[in-house]
Design a protein around this motif. Structure first.
Motif, PDB file in Angstrom:
ATOM      1  N   LEU A 289      45.781  55.163  34.992  1.00 28.59           N
ATOM      2  CA  LEU A 289      45.814  54.445  36.292  1.00 28.59           C
ATOM      3  C   LEU A 289      44.822  53.038  36.207  1.00 28.59           C
ATOM      4  CD1 LEU A 289      45.156  57.289  38.868  1.00 28.59           C
ATOM      5  CD2 LEU A 289      47.046  55.767  38.601  1.00 28.59           C
ATOM      6  N   LYS A 290      43.681  53.167  35.445  1.00 26.37           N
ATOM      7  CA  LYS A 290      42.758  51.854  35.000  1.00 26.37           C
ATOM      8  C   LYS A 290      43.888  51.054  34.378  1.00 26.37           C
ATOM      9  CE  LYS A 290      38.983  50.666  32.222  1.00 26.37           C
ATOM     10  NZ  LYS A 290      38.428  50.806  31.151  1.00 26.37           N
ATOM     11  N   THR A 291      44.456  51.326  33.286  1.00 25.52           N
ATOM     12  CA  THR A 291      45.492  50.381  32.682  1.00 25.52           C
ATOM     13  C   THR A 291      46.567  49.637  33.403  1.00 25.52           C
ATOM     14  OG1 THR A 291      45.430  51.784  30.746  1.00 25.52           O
ATOM     15  CG2 THR A 291      47.223  49.989  30.731  1.00 25.52           C
TER      16      THR A 291
ATOM     17  N   GLU B 277      46.672  45.617  34.475  1.00 21.76           N
ATOM     18  CA  GLU B 277      48.021  45.028  34.539  1.00 21.76           C
ATOM     19  C   GLU B 277      48.164  44.077  35.664  1.00 21.76           C
ATOM     20  OE1 GLU B 277      51.346  43.323  32.579  1.00 21.76           O
ATOM     21  OE2 GLU B 277      49.522  44.162  31.564  1.00 21.76           O
ATOM     22  N   ASN B 278      48.074  45.012  36.909  1.00 21.82           N
ATOM     23  CA  ASN B 278      48.340  44.277  38.156  1.00 21.82           C
ATOM     24  C   ASN B 278      47.607  43.125  38.387  1.00 21.82           C
ATOM     25  OD1 ASN B 278      49.604  44.313  40.549  1.00 21.82           O
ATOM     26  ND2 ASN B 278      48.485  45.911  41.511  1.00 21.82           N
ATOM     27  N   ALA B 279      46.254  43.303  38.054  1.00 23.00           N
ATOM     28  CA  ALA B 279      45.343  42.315  38.323  1.00 23.00           C
ATOM     29  C   ALA B 279      45.649  41.003  37.423  1.00 23.00           C
ATOM     30  CB  ALA B 279      43.957  42.538  38.009  1.00 23.00           C
TER      31      ALA B 279
ATOM     32  N   LEU C 180      48.941  40.202  36.167  1.00 28.31           N
ATOM     33  CA  LEU C 180      49.914  39.658  36.749  1.00 28.31           C
ATOM     34  C   LEU C 180      49.768  38.893  37.997  1.00 28.31           C
ATOM     35  CD1 LEU C 180      52.557  42.707  36.264  1.00 28.31           C
ATOM     36  CD2 LEU C 180      52.354  40.558  35.032  1.00 28.31           C
ATOM     37  N   LYS C 181      48.921  39.466  38.935  1.00 26.66           N
ATOM     38  CA  LYS C 181      48.362  38.330  40.192  1.00 26.66           C
ATOM     39  C   LYS C 181      47.720  37.218  39.730  1.00 26.66           C
ATOM     40  CE  LYS C 181      47.871  42.308  43.480  1.00 26.66           C
ATOM     41  NZ  LYS C 181      46.966  42.877  44.514  1.00 26.66           N
ATOM     42  N   GLU C 182      46.873  37.207  38.949  1.00 34.52           N
ATOM     43  CA  GLU C 182      46.396  36.080  38.364  1.00 34.52           C
ATOM     44  C   GLU C 182      47.358  34.913  37.504  1.00 34.52           C
ATOM     45  OE1 GLU C 182      43.413  34.707  34.726  1.00 34.52           O
ATOM     46  OE2 GLU C 182      42.865  36.763  35.867  1.00 34.52           O
ATOM     47  N   GLU C 183      48.150  35.546  36.861  1.00 35.51           N
ATOM     48  CA  GLU C 183      49.391  34.799  36.181  1.00 35.51           C
ATOM     49  C   GLU C 183      50.168  34.164  37.291  1.00 35.51           C
ATOM     50  OE1 GLU C 183      52.605  36.374  33.579  1.00 35.51           O
ATOM     51  OE2 GLU C 183      50.970  36.307  32.156  1.00 35.51           O
ATOM     52  N   ASN C 184      50.556  35.119  38.396  1.00 34.46           N
ATOM     53  CA  ASN C 184      51.383  34.439  39.515  1.00 34.46           C
ATOM     54  C   ASN C 184      50.797  33.334  40.188  1.00 34.46           C
ATOM     55  OD1 ASN C 184      53.796  34.488  41.042  1.00 34.46           O
ATOM     56  ND2 ASN C 184      52.844  35.754  42.633  1.00 34.46           N
ATOM     57  N   GLU C 185      49.324  33.423  40.540  1.00 31.25           N
ATOM     58  CA  GLU C 185      48.498  32.228  41.175  1.00 31.25           C
ATOM     59  C   GLU C 185      48.685  30.977  40.423  1.00 31.25           C
ATOM     60  OE1 GLU C 185      44.971  34.014  41.945  1.00 31.25           O
ATOM     61  OE2 GLU C 185      45.704  35.384  43.593  1.00 31.25           O
ATOM     62  N   LEU C 186      48.539  31.356  39.238  1.00 27.00           N
ATOM     63  CA  LEU C 186      48.550  30.203  38.075  1.00 27.00           C
ATOM     64  C   LEU C 186      49.963  29.378  38.165  1.00 27.00           C
ATOM     65  CD1 LEU C 186      46.808  28.495  36.227  1.00 27.00           C
ATOM     66  CD2 LEU C 186      47.870  30.080  34.291  1.00 27.00           C
ATOM     67  N   LYS C 187      50.808  30.195  38.091  1.00 28.83           N
ATOM     68  CA  LYS C 187      52.327  29.766  38.216  1.00 28.83           C
ATOM     69  C   LYS C 187      52.386  28.890  39.466  1.00 28.83           C
ATOM     70  CE  LYS C 187      55.407  32.310  39.624  1.00 28.83           C
ATOM     71  NZ  LYS C 187      56.068  32.329  40.581  1.00 28.83           N
TER      72      LYS C 187
END
Length: 71
Positions: free
Chosen positions: A43-45, A49-51, A53-60
C-alpha cells in the motif's frame, strides 16, 4: 461554483482497511499475521507511485499550458 472534492468515502475505506489489518495482526495463523507487513508495504508503494504520477501529470500540464500560450 467550485467546491472541494469530497474524500469521505476514501477516508472511511482506508480506516476500515487499517482496522482490518490490525485485526489480522492478532490472527492465530502465522501466515496471516506475516502477510500484514507485506500488505502495508505494498500500500505504501502504491501511494508513493500515485503521488509520483500526480506530480508528473502536474508538470506535464504546466508544460502544455506554456506551449499553448506561445502558440
Amino acid at each position: 461554483m467550485w467546491t472541494p472534492e469530497d474524500h469521505t468515502y476514501d477516508e472511511i475505506r482506508e480506516k476500515s482497511l487499517e482496522q482490518w489489518l490490525e485485526d489480522m495482526e492478532k490472527h492465530e495463523d502465522v501466515a496471516v499475521r506475516c502477510g500484514v507487513p507485506l500488505v502495508r508495504g505494498y500500500l505504501k508503494t502504491l501511494r508513493e507511485e500515485n503521488a509520483h504520477l500526480k506530480e508528473e501529470n502536474e508538470l506535464k500540464n504546466a508544460y502544455l499550458k506554456k506551449v499553448s500560450a506561445k502558440a
